[in-house]
Motif scaffolding. Structure first.
Motif, PDB file in Angstrom:
ATOM      1  N   ARG A  77      26.310  70.641  25.376  1.00 18.71           N
ATOM      2  CA  ARG A  77      25.424  71.590  24.688  1.00 18.71           C
ATOM      3  C   ARG A  77      24.258  70.882  24.014  1.00 18.71           C
ATOM      4  N   LEU A  78      24.443  69.607  23.668  1.00 19.94           N
ATOM      5  CA  LEU A  78      23.428  68.867  22.925  1.00 19.94           C
ATOM      6  C   LEU A  78      22.301  68.332  23.799  1.00 19.94           C
ATOM      7  N   THR A  79      22.520  68.187  25.105  1.00 19.07           N
ATOM      8  CA  THR A  79      21.548  67.469  25.942  1.00 19.07           C
ATOM      9  C   THR A  79      21.251  68.203  27.239  1.00 19.07           C
ATOM     10  N   PRO A  80      20.011  68.098  27.738  1.00 20.07           N
ATOM     11  CA  PRO A  80      19.694  68.659  29.051  1.00 20.07           C
ATOM     12  C   PRO A  80      20.176  67.791  30.211  1.00 20.07           C
ATOM     13  N   ARG A  81      20.701  66.619  29.933  1.00 23.17           N
ATOM     14  CA  ARG A  81      21.232  65.785  31.010  1.00 23.17           C
ATOM     15  C   ARG A  81      22.598  66.307  31.452  1.00 23.17           C
ATOM     16  N   ASP A  82      22.847  66.348  32.747  1.00 19.59           N
ATOM     17  CA  ASP A  82      24.131  66.783  33.286  1.00 19.59           C
ATOM     18  C   ASP A  82      25.150  65.670  33.113  1.00 19.59           C
ATOM     19  N   LEU A  83      26.168  65.925  32.293  1.00 18.32           N
ATOM     20  CA  LEU A  83      27.168  64.908  31.984  1.00 18.32           C
ATOM     21  C   LEU A  83      28.456  65.089  32.773  1.00 18.32           C
ATOM     22  N   ARG A  90      32.224  55.017  31.123  1.00 20.44           N
ATOM     23  CA  ARG A  90      30.807  55.015  31.475  1.00 20.44           C
ATOM     24  C   ARG A  90      29.968  55.463  30.286  1.00 20.44           C
ATOM     25  N   CYS A  91      28.725  54.981  30.272  1.00 15.93           N
ATOM     26  CA  CYS A  91      27.731  55.374  29.275  1.00 15.93           C
ATOM     27  C   CYS A  91      26.656  56.219  29.947  1.00 15.93           C
ATOM     28  N   ALA A  92      25.900  56.953  29.151  1.00 15.71           N
ATOM     29  CA  ALA A  92      24.781  57.733  29.676  1.00 15.71           C
ATOM     30  C   ALA A  92      23.692  57.811  28.613  1.00 15.71           C
ATOM     31  N   TYR A  93      22.458  57.680  29.051  1.00 14.78           N
ATOM     32  CA  TYR A  93      21.300  57.869  28.173  1.00 14.78           C
ATOM     33  C   TYR A  93      21.076  59.375  28.059  1.00 14.78           C
ATOM     34  N   VAL A  94      21.067  59.910  26.836  1.00 16.64           N
ATOM     35  CA  VAL A  94      21.082  61.363  26.664  1.00 16.64           C
ATOM     36  C   VAL A  94      19.984  61.824  25.689  1.00 16.64           C
ATOM     37  N   PRO A  95      18.839  62.263  26.205  1.00 14.52           N
ATOM     38  CA  PRO A  95      17.860  62.894  25.319  1.00 14.52           C
ATOM     39  C   PRO A  95      18.497  64.093  24.637  1.00 14.52           C
ATOM     40  N   ILE A  96      18.258  64.235  23.347  1.00 14.89           N
ATOM     41  CA  ILE A  96      18.768  65.376  22.594  1.00 14.89           C
ATOM     42  C   ILE A  96      17.582  66.101  21.976  1.00 14.89           C
ATOM     43  N   CYS A  97      17.519  67.401  22.200  1.00 19.94           N
ATOM     44  CA  CYS A  97      16.351  68.186  21.809  1.00 19.94           C
ATOM     45  C   CYS A  97      16.727  69.255  20.789  1.00 19.94           C
ATOM     46  N   LYS A  98      15.733  69.697  20.023  1.00 23.74           N
ATOM     47  CA  LYS A  98      15.931  70.841  19.136  1.00 23.74           C
ATOM     48  C   LYS A  98      15.528  72.108  19.883  1.00 23.74           C
ATOM     49  N   ASN A  99      15.542  73.238  19.191  1.00 25.83           N
ATOM     50  CA  ASN A  99      15.377  74.527  19.854  1.00 25.83           C
ATOM     51  C   ASN A  99      14.064  74.679  20.605  1.00 25.83           C
ATOM     52  N   ASP A 100      12.994  74.041  20.107  1.00 26.88           N
ATOM     53  CA  ASP A 100      11.698  74.176  20.790  1.00 26.88           C
ATOM     54  C   ASP A 100      11.479  73.112  21.863  1.00 26.88           C
ATOM     55  N   GLY A 101      12.497  72.320  22.177  1.00 29.29           N
ATOM     56  CA  GLY A 101      12.400  71.297  23.210  1.00 29.29           C
ATOM     57  C   GLY A 101      11.947  69.946  22.716  1.00 29.29           C
ATOM     58  N   GLY A 102      11.594  69.831  21.433  1.00 28.14           N
ATOM     59  CA  GLY A 102      11.169  68.548  20.884  1.00 28.14           C
ATOM     60  C   GLY A 102      12.328  67.568  20.784  1.00 28.14           C
ATOM     61  N   MET A 103      12.029  66.287  20.973  1.00 25.09           N
ATOM     62  CA  MET A 103      13.060  65.242  20.975  1.00 25.09           C
ATOM     63  C   MET A 103      13.578  64.989  19.558  1.00 25.09           C
ATOM     64  N   VAL A 264      16.164  65.833  32.448  1.00 24.95           N
ATOM     65  CA  VAL A 264      16.232  67.275  32.218  1.00 24.95           C
ATOM     66  C   VAL A 264      16.812  67.891  33.490  1.00 24.95           C
ATOM     67  N   GLN A 265      18.119  68.066  33.492  1.00 23.97           N
ATOM     68  CA  GLN A 265      18.853  68.458  34.700  1.00 23.97           C
ATOM     69  C   GLN A 265      19.512  69.828  34.586  1.00 23.97           C
ATOM     70  N   ARG A 266      19.606  70.341  33.368  1.00 19.26           N
ATOM     71  CA  ARG A 266      20.178  71.680  33.178  1.00 19.26           C
ATOM     72  C   ARG A 266      19.600  72.272  31.895  1.00 19.26           C
ATOM     73  N   TYR A 267      19.644  73.607  31.834  1.00 21.08           N
ATOM     74  CA  TYR A 267      18.945  74.295  30.752  1.00 21.08           C
ATOM     75  C   TYR A 267      19.885  75.113  29.860  1.00 21.08           C
ATOM     76  N   ASP A 268      21.198  74.960  30.043  1.00 21.44           N
ATOM     77  CA  ASP A 268      22.157  75.660  29.191  1.00 21.44           C
ATOM     78  C   ASP A 268      22.508  74.810  27.978  1.00 21.44           C
ATOM     79  N   CYS A 269      21.481  74.261  27.361  1.00 21.18           N
ATOM     80  CA  CYS A 269      21.648  73.366  26.214  1.00 21.18           C
ATOM     81  C   CYS A 269      20.717  73.837  25.099  1.00 21.18           C
ATOM     82  N   ILE A 270      20.875  73.256  23.938  1.00 21.91           N
ATOM     83  CA  ILE A 270      19.951  73.554  22.847  1.00 21.91           C
ATOM     84  C   ILE A 270      18.553  73.113  23.277  1.00 21.91           C
TER      85      ILE A 270
END
Length: 359
Positions: A77-83, A90-103, A264-270
């Motif tokens: 839910r926190l990231t647009p990356r598909d986990l 394993r590790c993953a680099y995960v951009p985390i965005c707020k409601n308006d898409g800002g990092m 940015v691989q999925r959009y069911d995130c914040i």
């Protein structure tokens, strides 16, 4: 010269005394902890990092644990990356965005177990955000800051040094993989990660009593490798296009504007709905400047005559490439090769936009 005023508000690490003794000449503050910023000088440190191996106190990379039945659901839910394909180990680099898409942050997340993630924070109060999202969403998880402090081993000889301390098997770790390896009878998490283009490892020390024995062991077996204490290097990271949260991106920029489109691989995130609508009219670019480059402690306007093309976010002089190296947020009306002027506090500097970074 001004110095950092030390206090309990800026937390020491388990290695601060050792870092002082190793000749640290400057600190910065990161996640309210002391982060070494220079030893022999940025240029000297950079050249050594590219040639040999360094041990970095990066305890400021605070580890936020998300554990419990809904850990995977909250993490996704926190990231647009598909986990969905990130397995334990394993590790993953995960951009985390707020409601308006800002990092909000760009951490590395480790899937420690089926129902447990460690989120290695860039600078910022992301723990509070995660706690809030967990409570608001009714997720069955615990969110807390682990009593863990990482130590990094970086440089072309990092493989050799880390293998001498943890055994040859650690050298087989894949990029962004991790495992537990024995040190003095204790299984420590070691990951193939780190904040340099030279490659290396991060070691997650979970008991203070082991901190200095590990530090001493790395230096004891690495003398012939020219091992030194070091730190994330401004010049090396800009040459390689490695971004710094708070410098090159803030919550005013989206992943699309800072070159993280592929995550940015999925959009069911914040922020997913905003990201789906977003059209980017600017992006980060490499900017080659004429030197000398002053300290970049503010955003410098990038001008094309009377027109503003954007601003520089990070900059330094590069001895290897014989120019000022910089990262700039540039309007898409300007293409690589364009001649511009960077307005620094020490006066204008001729510059050119580049297609790629230097290393």
């Amino acid at each position: 010269m001004t110095t950092l005023a030390r206090s309990n508000r800026v937390r020491r690490t388990w290695w601060t005394d050792a870092v002082d003794a190793a000749g640290c000449t400057a600190y910065t503050v990161y996640n309210r902890m002391m982060l070494p910023a220079s030893f022999g000088g940025t240029d000297v440190d950079c050249a050594h990092l590219k040639r040999a191996v360094q041990v970095w106190d990066v305890a400021c990379e605070r580890q936020v644990v998300i554990a419990g039945h809904d850990a995977d659901a909250l993490m996704q839910r926190l990231t647009p990356r598909d986990l969905s394909r990130v397995r334990p180990g394993r590790c993953a680099y995960v951009p985390i965005c707020k409601n308006d898409g800002g990092m909000l942050n760009d951490p590395v997340a480790m899937r420690v177990a089926e129902d447990e993630w460690w989120v290695s924070l860039a600078d910022g109060e992301l723990r509070l955000w995660i706690e809030g999202m967990a409570a608001a969403g009714g997720y069955s998880v615990r969110v807390f800051e682990a009593e863990t402090q990482p130590l990094a081993v970086q440089g072309p000889l990092a493989n050799e040094l880390t293998g001498r301390v943890f055994g040859a098997a650690v050298r087989d770790l894949p990029f962004f993989g991790f495992g537990r390896y024995d040190f003095d009878g204790i299984a420590m998490i070691v990951s193939r990660t780190g904040y340099s283009k030279q490659g290396g490892f991060e070691i997650f020390v979970e008991e203070e009593r082991l901190a200095m024995p590990l530090w001493d062991a790395l230096f004891a077996v690495g003398a012939d490798l020219e091992v030194r204490a070091g730190c994330p290097n401004l010049v090396e990271r800009i040459e390689g296009g490695m971004l710094s949260y708070g410098n090159d991106m803030t919550d005013a920029e989206t992943p699309f504007e800072v070159g993280l489109d592929k995550y940015v691989q999925r959009y069911d995130c914040i922020g997913g709905a905003a990201l789906k609508r977003h059209v980017s009219d600017r992006r980060l670019m490499a900017v080659e400047m004429e030197g000398p480059v002053p300290v970049c402690d503010r955003r410098w306007p990038v001008m094309d005559g009377e027109r503003r093309a954007g601003h520089v976010t990070s900059a330094a002089d590069s001895i290897e490439f014989g120019c000022g190296v910089a990262i700039g947020m540039i309007d898409r009306d300007w293409a690589p090769g364009a001649a511009v002027t960077v307005e620094t506090q020490d006066g204008p500097r001729p510059a050119r936009l580049r297609e790629n970074f230097w290393a």
